[in-house]
Write an enzyme that holds these catalytic residues in place. Structure first.
Site, PDB file in Angstrom:
ATOM      1  N   GLU A 180      12.509   2.569 -19.192  1.00  0.00           N
ATOM      2  CA  GLU A 180      11.508   3.635 -19.170  1.00  0.00           C
ATOM      3  C   GLU A 180      10.297   3.332 -18.289  1.00  0.00           C
ATOM      4  OE1 GLU A 180      10.363   5.112 -22.993  1.00  0.00           O
ATOM      5  OE2 GLU A 180      12.422   5.475 -23.637  1.00  0.00           O
ATOM      6  N   GLU A 381      19.264   5.113 -25.560  1.00  0.00           N
ATOM      7  CA  GLU A 381      18.444   5.255 -26.773  1.00  0.00           C
ATOM      8  C   GLU A 381      18.503   6.686 -27.256  1.00  0.00           C
ATOM      9  OE1 GLU A 381      14.317   4.095 -26.737  1.00  0.00           O
ATOM     10  OE2 GLU A 381      14.751   2.309 -25.549  1.00  0.00           O
TER      11      GLU A 381
END
Length: 482
Positions: A180, A381
């Protein structure tokens, strides 16, 4: 009948139906991050990270806690691997702690740190679980004082990647370079919500480029070291919609899509930065000066693309007026746009909208934007925080009742499979797996211990682990695959 009142037979039947839908080769796994679970921050030769410093600054963490102990995974590694083995997962996505492997971010590897991950990887393999190692899940060594604002950090990261590759490259099944970069840039450098705590707004954009450059250099380092596993990156994607069809809302929604999604995916998959909407192009001037050689490094071919999805974003013009549970709206008040609520959806403990259909939208956007440049996709995720607690009179073997999480995970898995079905919105995408966030309740960054994402309950005082009902449900899904 509400989700909470449905009989256990309903959830078992749904687990079996879902398990039978999962195609051969599709991997189901769980995910964690080193800083959130390991603890032992001053043991085994580990150096300090920017998150260690950040958590010890007054007022940074919602409940005033630190991750010095976290869930004590450093000392309970074998217990946690046994939980995964009992669950039956195909894959475990974990992160390597940069300051545990290379304290200070320079020089040779730390033998004790490398030995810890050697043990973890070997125990996973002995349990039949494929290791997916993330090189960077936000714990920059503290000594790299400029962090990702400095181009030198990208080079330091490549050196660290080579160390990790030499140590573990013969046994790691999949490598994620950076987790991320959007969140690191926006929350860590633009809004000041995460470590290192800078609030630079658009002046944070060099941190985006240097992370992507670090990613590309790390891909080269892994391949130079001859790793046997697949290599990818993980980005969090949030489908963006304007709050209304007013021109201002549409314009700021397009801007937010560029900020949150496209400046982190376009260079990796297309070898170029996206054009910002016309009124805002001068804000992105830093990308105009990027060396084409950097973009060639950043866009090195990947074996997979990691997608993290949590919620969509609805954008409206004007400064925000309210607070979200994670403080984001308050931090964004200096911006000329804000995140609007989604009243039509339920909400997680974090206040995030529960919108599984938008996971399909996120996958479809990847296909439509990147076409043949998109490698196979792995959902690295997906999960939700819900308030859960053990009853005072609960038996040690009694699961925590978290049917909201069961419903969340089931709906999102179905949405992902529907999206890539032959007649789905993202048909043609090679979707190869889904990793549940998270195996354990853990230290949830700026929220401290106030949010519980785990399918295993952790008593943060005793460190006792108790599988939740969602753990048993996921085990049933895995066991039901044909």
């Amino acid at each position: 009948m509400s989700a909470q009142r449905r009989p256990d037979s309903h959830w078992r039947e749904r687990a079996r139906e879902l398990g039978e839908r999962i195609p051969p080769g599709f991997r189901l796994g769980v995910a964690t991050a080193a800083f959130q679970i390991e603890g032992a921050t001053h043991e085994g030769g580990r150096g300090e990270s920017v998150w260690d410093a950040f958590t010890h600054q007054r007022g940074r963490i919602l409940d005033g806690t630190t991750a010095d102990v976290a869930t004590d995974h450093y000392h309970r590694l074998s217990e946690d691997v046994r939980l995964m083995a009992d669950l039956g997962v195909d894959s475990y996505r974990f992160s390597l702690s940069w300051p545990r492997i290379q304290p200070g971010g320079r020089g040779g590897g730390n033998r004790e740190g490398i030995a810890f991950y050697d043990r973890l990887i070997d125990e996973l393999l002995a349990a039949g679980i494929r290791p997916m190692a993330t090189l960077y899940h936000w714990d920059t060594p503290l000594e790299l004082s400029e962090g990702w604002l400095s181009r030198d950090t990208a080079r330091r990261f490549a050196d660290y990647a080579f160390l990790a590759a030499e140590a573990f490259g013969d046994r790691v099944d999949s490598w994620v370079t950076i987790n991320e970069p959007a969140t690191v840039t926006l929350n860590g450098y633009a809004l000041g919500l995460h470590a290192p705590g800078h609030a630079l707004l658009f002046d944070a954009l060099p941190a985006a480029h240097h992370q992507l450059l670090g990613h590309g250099l790390a891909v080269g380092a892994l391949r130079d070291a001859g790793v046997s596993g697949r290599i990818g990156i993980t980005n969090v994607h949030s489908p963006v919609e304007p709050a209304t069809d007013r021109e201002e809302d549409v314009m700021f929604a397009a801007l937010f899509d560029v900020i949150h999604n496209r400046i982190f995916a376009d260079p990796v998959l297309l070898g170029r930065y996206p054009e910002a909407p016309e009124p805002f192009r001068e804000l992105f001037g830093v990308f105009d000066a990027v060396d084409p050689d950097d973009l060639a490094v950043i866009s090195a071919p990947l074996d997979f693309y990691g997608l993290n999805y949590y919620f969509p974003s609805r954008i409206a013009a004007g400064a925000g007026a309210g607070d979200s549970p994670d403080g984001e709206a308050a931090a964004m008040r200096s911006l000329p746009f804000h995140l609007e609520e989604w009243p039509e959806f339920g909400r997680t403990g974090f206040g995030w909208p529960i919108a599984p259909g938008y996971l399909g939208v996120a996958i479809a956007e990847l296909r439509d934007r990147y076409a043949d440049a998109l490698p196979p996709v792995v959902i690295t995720e997906g999960g939700a925080s819900f308030p859960t607690a053990l009853a005072e009179d609960a038996r040690p073997d009694e699961p925590v009742d978290d049917v909201a999480r069961i419903e969340y995970l089931g709906d999102h898995l179905v949405a992902a499979l529907d999206a890539v079905a032959p007649d789905g919105a993202a048909s043609g995408v090679d979707l190869q797996g889904y990793h549940v966030w998270s195996l354990l309740d853990n230290f949830e960054w700026a929220a401290g211990y106030t949010q519980r994402f785990g399918i295993v309950h952790v008593d943060f005082d005793t460190q006792d682990r108790t599988p939740k009902r969602s753990y048993g449900w996921l085990r049933e899904v895995i066991a039901s695959r044909t």
